[in-house]
Design an enzyme around this catalytic site. Structure first.
Site, PDB file in Angstrom:
ATOM      1  N   TYR A 153       0.806  -1.228   0.000  1.00  0.00           N
ATOM      2  CA  TYR A 153       0.000   0.000   0.000  1.00  0.00           C
ATOM      3  C   TYR A 153       0.838   1.277   0.000  1.00  0.00           C
ATOM      4  O   TYR A 153       0.340   2.337   0.329  1.00  0.00           O
ATOM      5  CB  TYR A 153      -0.923   0.000   1.222  1.00  0.00           C
ATOM      6  CG  TYR A 153      -1.808  -1.214   1.298  1.00  0.00           C
ATOM      7  CD1 TYR A 153      -2.670  -1.534   0.262  1.00  0.00           C
ATOM      8  CD2 TYR A 153      -1.762  -2.059   2.398  1.00  0.00           C
ATOM      9  CE1 TYR A 153      -3.477  -2.657   0.311  1.00  0.00           C
ATOM     10  CE2 TYR A 153      -2.570  -3.190   2.467  1.00  0.00           C
ATOM     11  CZ  TYR A 153      -3.419  -3.483   1.421  1.00  0.00           C
ATOM     12  OH  TYR A 153      -4.210  -4.600   1.484  1.00  0.00           O
TER      13      TYR A 153
ATOM     14  N   SER B 216      -3.593  -6.391   8.161  1.00  0.00           N
ATOM     15  CA  SER B 216      -4.159  -6.848   6.897  1.00  0.00           C
ATOM     16  C   SER B 216      -3.063  -7.503   6.046  1.00  0.00           C
ATOM     17  O   SER B 216      -2.394  -8.417   6.520  1.00  0.00           O
ATOM     18  CB  SER B 216      -4.840  -5.690   6.176  1.00  0.00           C
ATOM     19  OG  SER B 216      -5.679  -6.163   5.151  1.00  0.00           O
ATOM     20  N   TYR B 217      -2.846  -7.057   4.806  1.00  0.00           N
ATOM     21  CA  TYR B 217      -1.775  -7.645   4.000  1.00  0.00           C
ATOM     22  C   TYR B 217      -0.431  -7.490   4.702  1.00  0.00           C
ATOM     23  O   TYR B 217       0.428  -8.386   4.638  1.00  0.00           O
ATOM     24  CB  TYR B 217      -1.738  -6.977   2.623  1.00  0.00           C
ATOM     25  CG  TYR B 217      -0.917  -7.711   1.572  1.00  0.00           C
ATOM     26  CD1 TYR B 217       0.460  -7.857   1.690  1.00  0.00           C
ATOM     27  CD2 TYR B 217      -1.524  -8.264   0.453  1.00  0.00           C
ATOM     28  CE1 TYR B 217       1.208  -8.513   0.727  1.00  0.00           C
ATOM     29  CE2 TYR B 217      -0.780  -8.925  -0.522  1.00  0.00           C
ATOM     30  CZ  TYR B 217       0.580  -9.049  -0.376  1.00  0.00           C
ATOM     31  OH  TYR B 217       1.318  -9.712  -1.327  1.00  0.00           O
TER      32      TYR B 217
ATOM     33  N   TRP C  48     -11.056  -6.336  -3.611  1.00  0.00           N
ATOM     34  CA  TRP C  48      -9.689  -5.974  -3.211  1.00  0.00           C
ATOM     35  C   TRP C  48      -8.742  -5.998  -4.404  1.00  0.00           C
ATOM     36  O   TRP C  48      -7.924  -5.089  -4.577  1.00  0.00           O
ATOM     37  CB  TRP C  48      -9.195  -6.916  -2.119  1.00  0.00           C
ATOM     38  CG  TRP C  48      -7.802  -6.601  -1.657  1.00  0.00           C
ATOM     39  CD1 TRP C  48      -7.421  -5.615  -0.786  1.00  0.00           C
ATOM     40  CD2 TRP C  48      -6.593  -7.250  -2.067  1.00  0.00           C
ATOM     41  NE1 TRP C  48      -6.040  -5.619  -0.629  1.00  0.00           N
ATOM     42  CE2 TRP C  48      -5.519  -6.621  -1.405  1.00  0.00           C
ATOM     43  CE3 TRP C  48      -6.326  -8.323  -2.926  1.00  0.00           C
ATOM     44  CZ2 TRP C  48      -4.197  -7.024  -1.570  1.00  0.00           C
ATOM     45  CZ3 TRP C  48      -4.999  -8.731  -3.104  1.00  0.00           C
ATOM     46  CH2 TRP C  48      -3.950  -8.082  -2.426  1.00  0.00           C
TER      47      TRP C  48
ATOM     48  N   ASP D 130     -14.476  -8.664  11.704  1.00  0.00           N
ATOM     49  CA  ASP D 130     -13.442  -8.545  10.685  1.00  0.00           C
ATOM     50  C   ASP D 130     -13.591  -9.638   9.640  1.00  0.00           C
ATOM     51  O   ASP D 130     -14.124 -10.717   9.899  1.00  0.00           O
ATOM     52  CB  ASP D 130     -12.053  -8.627  11.325  1.00  0.00           C
ATOM     53  CG  ASP D 130     -10.950  -8.568  10.292  1.00  0.00           C
ATOM     54  OD1 ASP D 130     -10.962  -7.620   9.476  1.00  0.00           O
ATOM     55  OD2 ASP D 130     -10.102  -9.474  10.263  1.00  0.00           O
TER      56      ASP D 130
ATOM     57  N   HIS E  89     -12.779  -4.698   9.934  1.00  0.00           N
ATOM     58  CA  HIS E  89     -11.433  -4.608   9.371  1.00  0.00           C
ATOM     59  C   HIS E  89     -10.991  -3.146   9.450  1.00  0.00           C
ATOM     60  O   HIS E  89     -11.003  -2.412   8.473  1.00  0.00           O
ATOM     61  CB  HIS E  89     -11.426  -5.102   7.927  1.00  0.00           C
ATOM     62  CG  HIS E  89     -10.071  -5.502   7.441  1.00  0.00           C
ATOM     63  ND1 HIS E  89      -9.382  -6.581   7.932  1.00  0.00           N
ATOM     64  CD2 HIS E  89      -9.267  -4.964   6.490  1.00  0.00           C
ATOM     65  CE1 HIS E  89      -8.227  -6.687   7.315  1.00  0.00           C
ATOM     66  NE2 HIS E  89      -8.128  -5.718   6.436  1.00  0.00           N
TER      67      HIS E  89
END
Length: 586
Positions: free
Chosen positions: A77, A142-143, A190, A283, A318
């Protein structure tokens, strides 16, 4: 003063992913501020084993000859040093890296697949730097949380601990697939978002508008209707890696195991470092994060991993700490403040502290507004409770007299719209389902008014006897809190694709009118139903676009295009006692 440092460190490290949008003057301002107190290097190109170099920003304290542990974040990101100030204050070096093929890093981006090896090589590079003391820890959500699990599965010698928040950790049973369906809004949404910021778009090699028009904030819902699912559509503009990630799901629908190499739940024995997981009941990865904790405790790759893996799971979506739709528990977020600084001090600096005494599981009980510490899930003090389906009712006893099934018609052209839940890019958390309850294709079952508060803490499952006129169809189940004013708030929900009721590897079509038993996993919760409320259960055959639509045909899901209506039934007689099973605390 020491606690102030710790709290600032926790805040700074936790918000670093959110700072990914820093750029221009703000970004330069941050760097100038850091340079007053630290040595700052940007776009350091760290070499990988195949010659690809990954862009990395680094900030470390100004201290000649001193060595420091490193806090590393790897992100798709856009790297930034938003968490560096707190890390520096705590005596750490801080590094943020663009993963392969994203922003300033070289190579082609293949979501998830290259992160294990790249993380291993990055950690080895940092451990070899003359200013590093040989200890590396990782944080982020997250990622960015996944990249920590990817690193840990490769067992880098210098990695001492990880602290992933809401990480994708089981691609086979949660991230990509759920009950035999694909989590369409999560995976497709996503990926389209990521393709929209791909390097091909940044270099203006493809028309950005063609990707931008399908973004979640614009016309994504329109693309969700597109068939067949095997058509990657706008993902092709982002690059082959984005296409392959989508096709790895739809083309391997009946080949479980294709995602094992990046699924930490299935590879818990490869993780040897202490692991602190922060998760939320609303989440997108709630259940797999609980499953990961249980897997690490049972079969982690070292005594450290088995004894010092923990999860803190709260009332969040999330976006840890934020409201879950119509639910908000602001006091719950205060428990997060000291977690990461305490954790990093214990495992990166070797300072004994309270982390040694943390329980395996700390869960926030919604409605009681308190934290529960437990060694097991569900808690050892809990007991199972069943409510049996009848005509419009949920009863504590199984049916004693014959009764007709509850029936409805499911039309894939008019699916039940998703309202809240464990979503990513569409509204999430608790929402009012009164409107959906009025639909003829939604079956509603309610208990009597509760005489006392009922704390439901643990896994939720619906066991239904069903039949259909179609060779395949889906059944959904949703647990709700029905308040005295009529509000119907979703607690958790799930789905099962009937052809995969015995597993994705063993598809078995339905015979028209044949009654079969299916189990629907609604994941877990920690929620208190108040006295005077009712427990509700909605049953239908769609929840779109949270899950892809079943077209009620025998063709493979990846390639079907022609829908047909299905006449579906839920049976609840003495020979077919359908029920929902909860785990309740005394």
């Amino acid at each position: 003063m020491r606690m102030t440092r710790r709290l600032w460190l926790a805040f700074a490290v936790c918000v670093a992913p959110a700072a990914a949008c820093l750029g221009g003057a703000k970004g330069e301002g941050l760097l100038e501020a850091l340079r007053k107190h630290a040595i700052v290097e940007t776009d350091v190109m760290v070499p990988m084993r195949d010659g690809v170099k990954l862009a990395t920003d680094i900030a470390r304290p100004k201290a000649d000859g001193a060595k420091f542990p490193v806090i590393l974040m790897r992100t798709p990101y856009r790297k930034n040093l938003g968490g560096a100030s707190g890390a520096l204050l705590g005596g750490y070096a801080f590094a943020s890296q663009d993963v392969r093929g994203r922003y300033n890093s070289e190579g082609d981006h293949r979501p998830f697949l290259d992160d294990p090896n790249d993380a291993f090589d990055t950690i080895a590079w940092f451990a070899a730097q003359p200013w590093c003391d040989g200890n590396v820890g990782m944080t982020g959500g997250s990622y960015v949380g996944f990249t920590q699990l990817a690193a840990a599965m490769t067992r880098p010698p210098a990695l001492r601990c990880i602290a992933p928040s809401v990480p994708p950790s089981d691609f086979e049973n949660g991230v990509v697939f759920y009950g035999g369906t694909i989590r369409q809004e999560l995976v497709q949404g996503w990926l389209i978002g990521q393709a929209g910021s791909s390097q091909r778009v940044q270099r203006k090699e493809v028309p950005a508008e063609e990707l931008q028009k399908w973004q979640p904030h614009r016309n994504f819902m329109e693309w969700c209707w597109h068939l067949p699912l095997s058509d990657p559509g706008p993902l092709a503009l982002g690059g082959q890696g984005y296409v392959d990630c989508w096709l790895n799901g739809v083309n391997n629908w009946e080949k479980p195991g294709s995602w094992r190499q990046v699924s930490a739940v299935q590879r818990a024995e490869d993780i040897q470092v202490p692991t602190l997981i922060v998760a939320g009941f609303y989440d997108i990865f709630a259940q797999e994060n609980l499953d990961l904790l249980l897997a690490l405790r049972a079969r982690g790759g070292s005594d450290l991993a088995r004894k010092h893996s923990h999860i803190v799971i709260g009332p969040w979506p999330h976006g840890i700490g934020g409201p879950a739709g119509d639910l908000a528990f602001p006091a719950a977020g205060r428990a997060l403040g000291p977690l990461q600084p305490t954790w990093l001090a214990r495992w990166l600096k070797g300072q004994p502290n309270d982390a040694d005494k943390w329980p395996p599981i700390r869960a926030y009980i919604m409605g009681q507004d308190r934290w529960l510490d437990t060694d097991t899930w569900p808690p050892a003090a809990s007991r199972p409770m069943r409510f049996y389906l009848a005509a419009g009712k949920l009863a504590p006893e199984p049916p004693k007299a014959d009764q007709p099934p509850s029936a409805f018609t499911y039309d894939p052209a008019k699916p039940v719209p998703t309202l809240g839940g464990t979503n990513l890019i569409i509204p999430k958390g608790m929402k009012d389902h009164r409107k959906n309850a009025e639909r003829p294709d939604v079956l509603s079952f309610l208990t009597e008014l509760l005489d006392n508060d009922l704390a439901v803490v643990g896994r939720l499952r619906a066991h239904l006897f069903v039949s259909s006129s179609a060779p395949d169809t889906d059944f959904t189940a949703m647990l709700l809190d029905v308040r005295p004013d009529g509000y119907r708030g979703n607690i958790q929900d799930g789905i099962v694709r009937c052809r995969y009721r015995e597993g994705r590897a063993t598809p078995k079509l339905l015979k028209p009118g044949e009654i079969v038993q299916v189990e629907i996993d609604l994941w877990s919760t920690a929620y208190t139903f108040k006295k005077g409320h009712r427990i509700g259960l909605h049953v239908s055959s769609s929840n779109f676009p949270r899950f892809d639509r079943n077209l009620n045909v025998a063709h493979p899901p990846a390639t079907w295009t022609q829908p047909q209506a299905a006449h579906n039934k839920v049976h609840h007689d003495p020979a077919h006692p359908s029920f929902i099973e909860l785990s309740v605390l005394p």
